[in-house]
Design a protein around this motif. Structure first.
Motif, mmCIF file in Angstrom:
data_model
loop_
_atom_site.group_PDB
_atom_site.id
_atom_site.type_symbol
_atom_site.label_atom_id
_atom_site.label_comp_id
_atom_site.label_asym_id
_atom_site.label_seq_id
_atom_site.Cartn_x
_atom_site.Cartn_y
_atom_site.Cartn_z
ATOM 1 N N PRO A 148 51.777 55.327 65.172
ATOM 2 C CA PRO A 148 51.255 54.111 64.974
ATOM 3 C C PRO A 148 49.786 53.815 64.604
ATOM 4 O O PRO A 148 49.636 52.909 63.976
ATOM 5 N N ASP A 149 48.893 54.947 64.815
ATOM 6 C CA ASP A 149 47.486 54.974 64.445
ATOM 7 C C ASP A 149 47.426 55.072 63.069
ATOM 8 O O ASP A 149 46.434 54.641 62.353
ATOM 9 N N ASP A 150 48.431 55.274 62.488
ATOM 10 C CA ASP A 150 48.423 55.025 60.901
ATOM 11 C C ASP A 150 48.594 53.885 60.312
ATOM 12 O O ASP A 150 48.407 53.795 58.983
ATOM 13 N N THR A 151 48.794 52.927 61.088
ATOM 14 C CA THR A 151 48.912 51.568 60.608
ATOM 15 C C THR A 151 47.813 51.071 59.882
ATOM 16 O O THR A 151 46.621 51.061 60.674
ATOM 17 N N ALA A 152 47.654 50.909 58.602
ATOM 18 C CA ALA A 152 46.658 50.224 58.015
ATOM 19 C C ALA A 152 47.021 49.678 56.509
ATOM 20 O O ALA A 152 48.282 49.781 56.199
ATOM 21 N N VAL A 153 46.123 49.041 55.881
ATOM 22 C CA VAL A 153 46.164 49.035 54.207
ATOM 23 C C VAL A 153 45.588 50.231 53.886
ATOM 24 O O VAL A 153 44.492 50.692 53.940
ATOM 25 N N TYR A 154 46.592 50.648 52.932
ATOM 26 C CA TYR A 154 45.960 51.761 52.209
ATOM 27 C C TYR A 154 45.825 51.442 50.510
ATOM 28 O O TYR A 154 46.323 50.629 50.033
ATOM 29 N N TYR A 155 44.715 51.975 50.185
ATOM 30 C CA TYR A 155 44.332 51.974 48.943
ATOM 31 C C TYR A 155 44.249 53.154 48.098
ATOM 32 O O TYR A 155 43.637 54.161 48.412
ATOM 33 N N CYS A 156 44.547 53.186 46.916
ATOM 34 C CA CYS A 156 44.263 54.363 46.097
ATOM 35 C C CYS A 156 42.978 54.236 45.108
ATOM 36 O O CYS A 156 42.623 52.890 45.326
ATOM 37 N N ASN A 157 42.718 55.147 45.042
ATOM 38 C CA ASN A 157 41.331 55.334 43.983
ATOM 39 C C ASN A 157 41.449 56.333 42.949
ATOM 40 O O ASN A 157 41.943 57.439 43.153
ATOM 41 N N LEU A 158 40.783 55.849 41.748
ATOM 42 C CA LEU A 158 40.601 56.690 40.631
ATOM 43 C C LEU A 158 39.199 56.965 40.326
ATOM 44 O O LEU A 158 38.643 55.683 39.864
ATOM 45 N N GLY A 159 38.513 58.172 40.333
ATOM 46 C CA GLY A 159 37.306 58.348 39.880
ATOM 47 C C GLY A 159 36.291 58.328 41.008
ATOM 48 O O GLY A 159 34.812 58.167 40.539
ATOM 49 N N GLY A 160 36.518 58.080 42.356
ATOM 50 C CA GLY A 160 35.704 58.213 43.263
ATOM 51 C C GLY A 160 35.227 56.966 43.829
ATOM 52 O O GLY A 160 35.372 55.973 42.987
ATOM 53 N N GLU A 196 32.477 55.488 44.799
ATOM 54 C CA GLU A 196 31.309 54.804 44.553
ATOM 55 C C GLU A 196 31.413 53.667 43.062
ATOM 56 O O GLU A 196 31.001 52.726 42.858
ATOM 57 N N LEU A 197 32.033 54.464 42.019
ATOM 58 C CA LEU A 197 32.049 53.958 40.539
ATOM 59 C C LEU A 197 33.271 54.029 40.055
ATOM 60 O O LEU A 197 33.687 53.441 39.212
ATOM 61 N N GLY A 198 34.350 54.244 41.157
ATOM 62 C CA GLY A 198 35.852 54.230 40.387
ATOM 63 C C GLY A 198 36.706 53.039 40.473
ATOM 64 O O GLY A 198 36.116 52.033 40.647
ATOM 65 N N TYR A 199 37.640 53.095 40.509
ATOM 66 C CA TYR A 199 38.818 52.085 40.223
ATOM 67 C C TYR A 199 39.680 52.188 41.477
ATOM 68 O O TYR A 199 40.124 53.345 42.023
ATOM 69 N N TRP A 200 40.021 50.818 42.087
ATOM 70 C CA TRP A 200 40.872 50.613 43.239
ATOM 71 C C TRP A 200 42.363 50.124 42.954
ATOM 72 O O TRP A 200 42.185 49.046 42.149
ATOM 73 N N GLY A 201 43.096 50.337 43.885
ATOM 74 C CA GLY A 201 44.459 49.503 43.800
ATOM 75 C C GLY A 201 44.090 48.485 44.563
ATOM 76 O O GLY A 201 43.043 48.066 45.314
ATOM 77 N N GLN A 202 45.206 47.445 44.748
ATOM 78 C CA GLN A 202 44.874 46.158 45.463
ATOM 79 C C GLN A 202 45.262 46.353 46.950
ATOM 80 O O GLN A 202 44.769 45.465 47.464
ATOM 81 N N GLY A 203 45.702 47.447 47.492
ATOM 82 C CA GLY A 203 46.209 47.723 48.855
ATOM 83 C C GLY A 203 47.462 47.382 49.084
ATOM 84 O O GLY A 203 48.008 46.481 48.536
ATOM 85 N N ILE A 204 47.737 48.079 50.082
ATOM 86 C CA ILE A 204 49.282 48.111 50.286
ATOM 87 C C ILE A 204 49.461 48.274 51.758
ATOM 88 O O ILE A 204 49.019 49.351 52.192
ATOM 89 N N GLN A 205 50.420 47.545 52.786
ATOM 90 C CA GLN A 205 50.313 47.726 54.115
ATOM 91 C C GLN A 205 51.272 48.715 54.418
ATOM 92 O O GLN A 205 52.399 48.730 53.854
ATOM 93 N N VAL A 206 50.766 49.226 55.557
ATOM 94 C CA VAL A 206 51.768 50.357 56.221
ATOM 95 C C VAL A 206 51.740 50.062 57.371
ATOM 96 O O VAL A 206 50.687 50.167 58.087
ATOM 97 N N THR A 207 52.878 49.993 58.083
ATOM 98 C CA THR A 207 52.969 49.679 59.532
ATOM 99 C C THR A 207 53.824 50.514 60.036
ATOM 100 O O THR A 207 54.851 50.962 59.645
ATOM 101 N N VAL A 208 53.392 51.064 61.237
ATOM 102 C CA VAL A 208 54.302 52.182 62.058
ATOM 103 C C VAL A 208 54.470 51.746 63.362
ATOM 104 O O VAL A 208 53.617 51.282 64.176
ATOM 105 N N SER A 209 55.754 51.564 63.884
ATOM 106 C CA SER A 209 56.061 50.941 65.217
ATOM 107 C C SER A 209 56.305 52.090 66.048
ATOM 108 O O SER A 209 56.855 53.256 65.561
ATOM 109 N N SER A 210 55.976 51.985 67.120
ATOM 110 C CA SER A 210 56.123 53.292 68.238
ATOM 111 C C SER A 210 57.657 52.893 68.898
ATOM 112 O O SER A 210 58.320 52.145 68.648
#
Length: 115
Positions: A87-99, A101-115
């Motif tokens: 359940p603690d893994d519940t979060a919005v997950y973002y991918c990143n390319l290039g680091g 500080e200066l890299g590119y980001w995904g828009q974010g995707i929701q992951v929800t873990v139920s107990s």
């Protein structure tokens, strides 16, 4: 400009699995580090895992042994296989390319873990 598109999030039960994908079209993919970050409710964005262009991998302590980061340079796609979800893994997950500080980001995707 590189646009990252995430997929594969959603709802899972504790102990289950999900696989996130992040498409990153652009000629720079193979020479850049890739990474996954997450931001839980009321928390700051934290690193989950990253992989250098040479394949060196580093994981946050709280996902070691459960999550696996991967990349397919031919498909210009990065992955995050998440097993034994908690359940603690519940979060919005973002991918990143290039680091972060200066890299590119995904828009974010929701992951929800139920107990």
């Amino acid at each position: 400009q590189v646009q990252l598109v995430e997929s594969g999030g959603g709802l899972a039960q504790a102990g289950g699995s999900l696989r996130l994908s992040c498409a990153a079209p652009g000629k720079e993919f193979s020479i850049l580090a890739v990474g996954w970050f997450r931001q839980g409710p009321g928390k700051e964005r934290d690193v989950v895992a990253n992989m250098t262009s040479g394949g060196h991998v580093k994981y946050a302590e709280y996902v070691k042994g459960r999550f696996t980061i991967g990349r397919d340079n031919a498909k210009k796609t990065m992955y995050l296989q998440m097993d034994n979800l908690e359940p603690d893994d519940t979060a919005v997950y973002y991918c990143n390319l290039g680091g972060p500080e200066l890299g590119y980001w995904g828009q974010g995707i929701q992951v929800t873990v139920s107990s």
